[in-house]
Design a protein around this motif. Sequence first.
Motif, mmCIF file in Angstrom:
data_model
loop_
_atom_site.group_PDB
_atom_site.id
_atom_site.type_symbol
_atom_site.label_atom_id
_atom_site.label_comp_id
_atom_site.label_asym_id
_atom_site.label_seq_id
_atom_site.Cartn_x
_atom_site.Cartn_y
_atom_site.Cartn_z
ATOM 1 N N ARG A 1 1.014 -1.302 0.187
ATOM 2 C CA ARG A 1 0.120 0.238 0.318
ATOM 3 C C ARG A 1 0.598 1.148 0.332
ATOM 4 O O ARG A 1 0.605 2.605 -0.768
ATOM 5 N N ASP A 2 1.774 0.889 0.539
ATOM 6 C CA ASP A 2 2.652 2.197 0.512
ATOM 7 C C ASP A 2 3.373 2.331 -0.973
ATOM 8 O O ASP A 2 3.303 3.408 -1.351
ATOM 9 N N ILE A 3 3.706 1.167 -1.229
ATOM 10 C CA ILE A 3 4.284 1.734 -2.692
ATOM 11 C C ILE A 3 2.957 1.963 -3.328
ATOM 12 O O ILE A 3 3.938 3.025 -4.289
ATOM 13 N N ALA A 4 1.779 2.039 -3.616
ATOM 14 C CA ALA A 4 1.064 2.105 -4.176
ATOM 15 C C ALA A 4 1.039 3.401 -4.522
ATOM 16 O O ALA A 4 0.732 4.784 -4.921
ATOM 17 N N ARG A 5 0.724 4.565 -2.689
ATOM 18 C CA ARG A 5 0.575 5.624 -2.426
ATOM 19 C C ARG A 5 1.817 6.924 -2.660
ATOM 20 O O ARG A 5 1.672 7.605 -3.089
#
Length: 63
Positions: free
Chosen positions: A48-52
């Motif tokens: 999710r952090d990568i997507a953000r």
Amino acid sequence: MKASEVRAMSVAELNTKLDALKKDLFMLRMQHATNQLDNPQKLVQTKRDIARVKTMIREKEEK
């Protein structure tokens, strides 16, 4: 990592953070494969952090 933290970063900082997150994800996957991962939720949070970060990079590049 919160979205407000990501928005405050520049594109160069975001790219650096993205590289670090990808390395972390690789290490987490290796730990998961060898049954050494204590908290499987870390995998989900890192993705999710990568997507953000990718979303913010794209938004800043469009401007």
